[in-house]
Design an enzyme around this catalytic site. Structure first.
Site, PDB file in Angstrom:
ATOM      1  N   GLY A  91     -11.863 -14.019  -8.779  1.00 20.47           N
ATOM      2  CA  GLY A  91     -11.831 -12.659  -9.323  1.00 20.47           C
ATOM      3  C   GLY A  91     -10.659 -12.525 -10.263  1.00 20.47           C
ATOM      4  N   CYS A 151       6.445  10.434  -8.305  1.00 18.78           N
ATOM      5  CA  CYS A 151       7.598  10.903  -7.529  1.00 18.78           C
ATOM      6  C   CYS A 151       7.917   9.940  -6.392  1.00 18.78           C
ATOM      7  CB  CYS A 151       7.335  12.309  -6.987  1.00 18.78           C
ATOM      8  SG  CYS A 151       7.080  13.518  -8.286  1.00 18.78           S
TER       9      CYS A 151
END
Length: 393
Positions: free
Chosen positions: A248, A321
């Site tokens: 992959g 954040c």
């Protein structure tokens, strides 16, 4: 893959591990290249089917398949379901009986090899959440699963599947696993009269972080594995099974580049933060397992890294954040200004597919580029997309 595996060795297949990156256009590209798909969820399977991908070239994998996922896999006619737990056998059997069909399956085993990689992307160890414990004896989970499958009218057990981990740069762990697997193939033939017709080696071939680094050659893995498979099967008088690999990241990582805009630069004593308009929402891999990347300035990608006085540490960080919202630690890059674009190399794998809307950030667009021409594959998420389905009550 065609030259070094499919054309070099008889009775082989390649199944692209779609978790690395999957869109409908990607599914079509994989189909056109003559490969198959490995999917692990309802969403991945649905995406592939909606693109018209041939179901018989799809393998359904995953350690916690829902009844809904198994039902769609059986009803759509996927080529293989890779069984990860004994309970799956009865569920597959139920839906196969309803369709009056015999579903081809593989059983995933954990070969007990602790891969030389980050623990979060190691999958073949004895206590892995993936696969059946590697034990062939009366009453063992693996033995009972094989016996059950062989007796069922609706299950067609073709062979075994294993995967040792990701981001591996030499074949040592694959070879150790394969040696154990072939021993088990011998025991299964002797004790249960079960012939392993198919063996899936998984993937995990490493991908480099920068285009200047030499890529890992697929034959680094496939050559020693195939030679071992042929020699040991001959030694033990076993049928040589069809060999399948599931790359992959190896296929898609180096093909992908992520473009960010610099929003601001904060220069502090001994540390500089280059803050960009994305971050862990579109690429959480540094936060997850310290994935490494390199980046360059789009306006001058060949420019040497800016010489910062006193060994200043430079971090390319995102706008989420979180203090861990880092894309690159100790970045080597030319001097930048707010508004500049930077390109994060080799980010084709596990970036878009892992992206989220954390902090309500919009998922980025995806563009395919070939021979100087670009095509919009996935549209940038709109603000309306962000709140779609979010009911105000």
């Amino acid at each position: 893959m065609r030259e070094t595996f499919l054309e070099r060795w008889k009775n082989t297949r390649v199944r692209y591990a779609s978790k690395a990156f999957l869109t409908r256009s990607m599914a079509k590209l994989i189909e056109n290249e003559g490969l198959g798909l490995d999917v692990v969820s309802l969403g991945e399977l649905y995406t592939a089917l909606s693109a018209g991908f041939p179901a018989e070239r799809i393998e359904m994998n995953g350690n916690a398949k829902s009844h809904e996922e198994i039902e769609l896999a059986v009803n759509s006619g996927v080529g293989r379901i890779i069984v990860d737990h004994p309970d799956e056998l009865k569920v597959i059997e139920k839906f196969s009986r309803e369709k009056n069909k015999k579903q081809k399956i593989l059983i995933r085993v954990a070969p007990g090899v602790d891969a030389h990689t980050h623990k979060y992307i190691s999958t073949g160890q004895t206590d892995s959440k993936f696969g059946f414990p590697f034990e062939v004896r009366d009453g063992s989970m693996l033995t009972e699963a094989i016996k059950y499958s062989m007796k069922s009218e609706y299950l067609d057990l073709k062979g075994l599947h294993f995967h040792v981990g990701s981001q591996l740069f030499d074949p040592e762990d694959h070879i150790k696993s394969l040696e154990k697997i072939i021993e088990v193939m011998k025991d299964l033939k002797t004790n249960l009269n079960f012939i392993t017709h198919e063996l899936n080696f998984g993937g995990g071939f490493g991908a480099v972080k920068n285009p200047s680094m030499p890529s890992v050659k697929s034959e680094t893995f496939t050559e020693p594995m195939m030679k071992l498979l042929h020699s040991d099967c001959e030694k033990y008088e076993l049928e040589i099974p069809r060999a399948v690999i599931e790359p992959g990241r190896w296929i898609i990582s180096e093909a992908g580049i992520t473009i960010y805009r610099v929003e601001n630069i904060k220069e502090l004593p001994k540390i500089t933060y280059i803050a960009v308009n994305g971050g862990m929402a579109d690429n959480p891999r540094f936060a997850l397992y310290q994935a490494e990347y390199d980046a360059v300035a789009v306006k001058n990608p060949d420019a040497p890294a800016y010489d910062r006085d006193g060994g200043t540490r430079v971090l390319i960080v995102g706008k989420c954040c979180e203090s861990g919202d880092i894309l690159i630690d100790n970045a080597k890059i030319m001097k930048l200004e707010a508004g500049d674009l930077i390109a994060l190399y080799n980010s084709g794998a596990y970036t878009f597919s892992m992206s989220s809307t954390y902090n309500k950030l919009q998922r980025p667009a995806v563009v395919f580029v070939e021979n100087g021409e670009s095509k919009l594959v996935v549209e940038r998420q709109s603000l309306e997309d962000i709140i779609r389905g979010d009911n105000l009550v």
